[in-house]
Scaffold this active site. Structure first.
Site, short mmCIF file in Angstrom:
data_model
loop_
_atom_site.label_atom_id
_atom_site.label_comp_id
_atom_site.label_asym_id
_atom_site.label_seq_id
_atom_site.Cartn_x
_atom_site.Cartn_y
_atom_site.Cartn_z
CG ASP A 51 -8.07 4.45 6.54
OD1 ASP A 51 -7.66 5.19 7.47
OD2 ASP A 51 -8.58 4.89 5.51
CB VAL A 71 -1.69 -7.73 -2.50
CG1 VAL A 71 -1.72 -8.78 -1.40
CG2 VAL A 71 -0.32 -7.05 -2.55
CD GLU A 127 -12.72 18.91 3.30
OE1 GLU A 127 -12.03 19.52 4.13
OE2 GLU A 127 -12.28 18.01 2.59
N GLY A 168 -0.22 4.32 0.38
CA GLY A 168 -0.96 5.41 1.00
C GLY A 168 -0.09 6.15 2.00
CG PHE A 169 -1.46 9.76 3.93
CD1 PHE A 169 -0.64 10.80 3.54
CD2 PHE A 169 -2.81 9.84 3.63
CE1 PHE A 169 -1.14 11.90 2.86
CE2 PHE A 169 -3.32 10.94 2.95
CZ PHE A 169 -2.49 11.97 2.57
CB ALA A 198 -4.08 11.65 6.45
N GLY A 211 0.81 -1.21 0.00
CA GLY A 211 0.00 0.00 0.00
C GLY A 211 0.84 1.26 0.00
#
Lengths: 428, 428
Positions: free
Chosen positions: B301, B80, B171, B14-15, B316, B12
């Site tokens: 997450d 994966v 948002e 991601g962050f 995040a 992953g």
């Protein structure tokens, strides 16, 4: 706006259609521009999207924004399916659009000359989606080749063939080679550049037909210096996605084939029922009218017109000048004045071959190298519609130039998603 | 790089995964980052892509470019499919990847709570492709409604519902309303704004759970000022692409439903065979290890960990801090030192509601309005990886701010193309 004004329907938001619509600003007509996309695409820079130089959104501009200040203009996003000339209606997937005057600037599409394997497996370069798909594919080839243990498979993954020695092919091959040798080499530390091949395949024995011979030669020489293998006299037999087959029986294993070898007018013209000539283009009178229809005008790549015994090229300058004349002639006709005949004012030719290199012909002036590249830069930035896009493209280019980076080397899902929420299909 | 060094495989980009990989720079390990995409996506700005504010490529950055200078790093683009814990191998569509240490930072996905119609017809907002699809759809609704004669059909085309009162929903609703009222109104001269509705639907009776009450109230008030209808206490029953059905039987005809009401960990975790808890997340020890596997770490997450009796939020800052700790703990373990336990350092919360408006909580400081908006701007620009992306996003924002423009309102073919050249499928 009074609805009793004559309705000029323009099909196609390319260079010709845009110019025609603009020319009619302030005139006592209603202008309705129809296109299946809501944006104008600056096609000359498509190859830069394909080679991760600029973002797709940098070279496309919303049609409604372009004409926001033109009071007699309206836009219809719709796919044209035909024309009912008797009833004076353009038929679309969203219903008919009546016209008094019709300008068809529907443009060109890739011509694979009946090679089915090419049509199926090669990458064309005519639409924004084509370009994004090619970008994704090229980057994916490097990801796959970095994980491949089989030398033959790896060689095919690292062989990139561009077919067609015109400006698109030349520019694409040059940009592809630079993308690999200046940018991707930094991303893939294990990559041996001697493993990577970029071929430019041309049926004839010189590049850039229509350019003076010394510029054609300079282009080939520059490409070779940029590690592009230029193959003259190669006649493509077919392509199966794995290997390119030549007519003499030779084969070149390659997982990537960019087809820039031919264009033709879009097949919609045949579907409409207009007579077509070479490259599927509609023969027009010198006034740009279709013979037999005084209120139907065909312009740009879709139109077939000869000058000094030669068909006019399928290029932006021709399209822009024809779009302008068709609009003027409509106004002449409405005012009862005589029509003008089209005369092409050739602004010259330009093609770039990557960093610091281009070839240029402007009137009698012919030059190549850095000066030509600067001219190429200036001309393309000038023509890109909208200051903002100009600014963004300039930043991308400056970045690329200074840091040998390609900003947009992302593999996105475009072209690979097969389903989407039903409600987003245009079926309202 | 010696292949005898311990192999840390991170799944992953991601962050969490990015932070872990970065933390291991210079350490005596091999780092292999695996992701199905070749880019990191800055998820907090996805809603801006969906509302035509920034280009998709502005908020994504190629993973290889981020780690170009990290000698012990390599990247594998692969999907994966599982993990063989006994053999210590990550299973992918491109073959197994052996590991000594495994960090799973596989992230979250949209949770539709079993509502099949929502899963089928609503727009999620988790991937780049989701965002582009929503952008295309919203713009298409305006093109269609401008051609529709039927008042009921037109009303549904012009009704936009965002479900979920968390930061993404708030948002997105704010940005959507501004896109329509400040930008599209100029593109569609015939558009009557009183015809257009933007709803933000929330099951509970306040927005932004986790924010102090006065900020939640300020957010609702600001949204209302921006012509968003905030519907508290609405329980969604289902959605068929034409109308939203509530549990009390009411219906709201709307062709657009954005589902921002729930996230869960990706289903891959179940497929791998790890035990999962609430929201499909994998319970981890305070050291971030999966109980029973001393060399398997779950972060972001995907991980379930409580602090003061509450599950840590799927945000995040948590992911970044966990990625850092997992990497540190791996190095501790390899060095025979004791592991540390995770303690979340809450940096505060921020949500923007469009031009000049945001709500912010930083330590004990709570504020809203223009100052909060400036903080929001600064924080998001700072965190966007890569100076170039920062610059481009800033230009887009400045343009938007000064000229009430949205640069990227193009309807592209992404997500609508169903076929592509066979050779571009990743099947080498």
């Amino acid at each position: 706006m009074s609805s009793s004004l004559p309705r000029v329907v323009i099909v196609g938001a390319g260079f010709a259609g845009l110019r025609a619509a603009r020319q009619l600003a302030g005139a006592p007509v209603q202008v309705i521009l129809v296109d299946q996309n809501n944006y104008h695409l600056f096609q000359p820079l498509l190859y830069q999207v394909a080679t991760a130089g600029v973002s797709a959104t940098d070279i496309a501009y919303p049609v409604r924004a372009i004409f926001r200040r033109q009071a007699n203009f309206s836009f219809r996003m719709a796919t044209v399916t035909g024309v009912d000339f008797a009833a004076r209606q353009v038929l679309t997937d969203r219903g008919p659009i009546p016209y008094d005057q019709l300008i068809l600037g529907v443009g060109g599409e890739t011509n694979t000359f009946g090679l089915q394997g090419v049509a199926r497996h090669a990458f064309p370069l005519k639409s924004l989606d084509d370009a994004i798909r090619l970008r994704n594919h090229v980057l994916r080839m490097f990801e796959l080749s970095s994980q491949s243990e089989d030398p033959a498979a790896r060689a095919a993954l690292r062989t990139f063939v561009v077919v067609g020695g015109g400006p698109t092919g030349v520019e694409c091959a040059g940009a592809l080679s630079e993308l690999i040798r200046l940018v991707l080499v930094k991303d893939f530390p294990g990559l041996d550049l001697s493993d990577v091949q970029v071929h430019l395949v041309e049926r004839m024995d010189s590049l850039l037909p229509g350019f003076p011979p010394q510029l054609s030669a300079a282009a080939a020489e520059t490409l070779r210096r940029k590690n592009v293998t230029v193959d003259f006299g190669w006649q493509v037999q077919d392509y199966d996605g794995e290997a390119l087959c030549l007519q003499d029986g030779r084969q070149l294993p390659a997982r990537t084939l960019v087809w820039a070898a031919g264009v033709q007018a879009v097949s919609l013209l045949k579907q409409i029922g207009l007579p077509t000539s070479r490259q599927g283009r509609v023969p027009v009178l010198p006034t740009l009218q279709v013979p037999g229809y005084e209120n139907v005008w065909v312009v740009g790549d879709a139109a077939y017109l000869e000058e000094a015994g030669q068909p006019l090229p399928m290029m932006a300058p021709v399209a822009i000048q024809q779009g302008e004349l068709a609009a003027k002639n409509i106004l002449c006709q409405l005012a009862g004045q005589p029509l003008q005949e089209f005369q092409y004012k050739d602004p010259g030719s330009l093609a770039t071959i990557g960093r610091n290199a281009a070839v240029a012909r402007i009137n009698r002036l012919k030059f190549s190298g850095f000066a030509a590249w600067l001219v190429w830069l200036a001309v393309h930035l000038f023509w890109l519609i909208g200051f903002r896009n100009r600014l963004l493209v300039m930043i991308n280019w400056a970045w690329d130039y200074l840091f040998y980076e390609r900003a947009v080397r992302l593999i996105t899902a475009q072209g690979t998603i097969e389903s989407q929420p039903k409600s987003s299909t245009p079926d309202a």
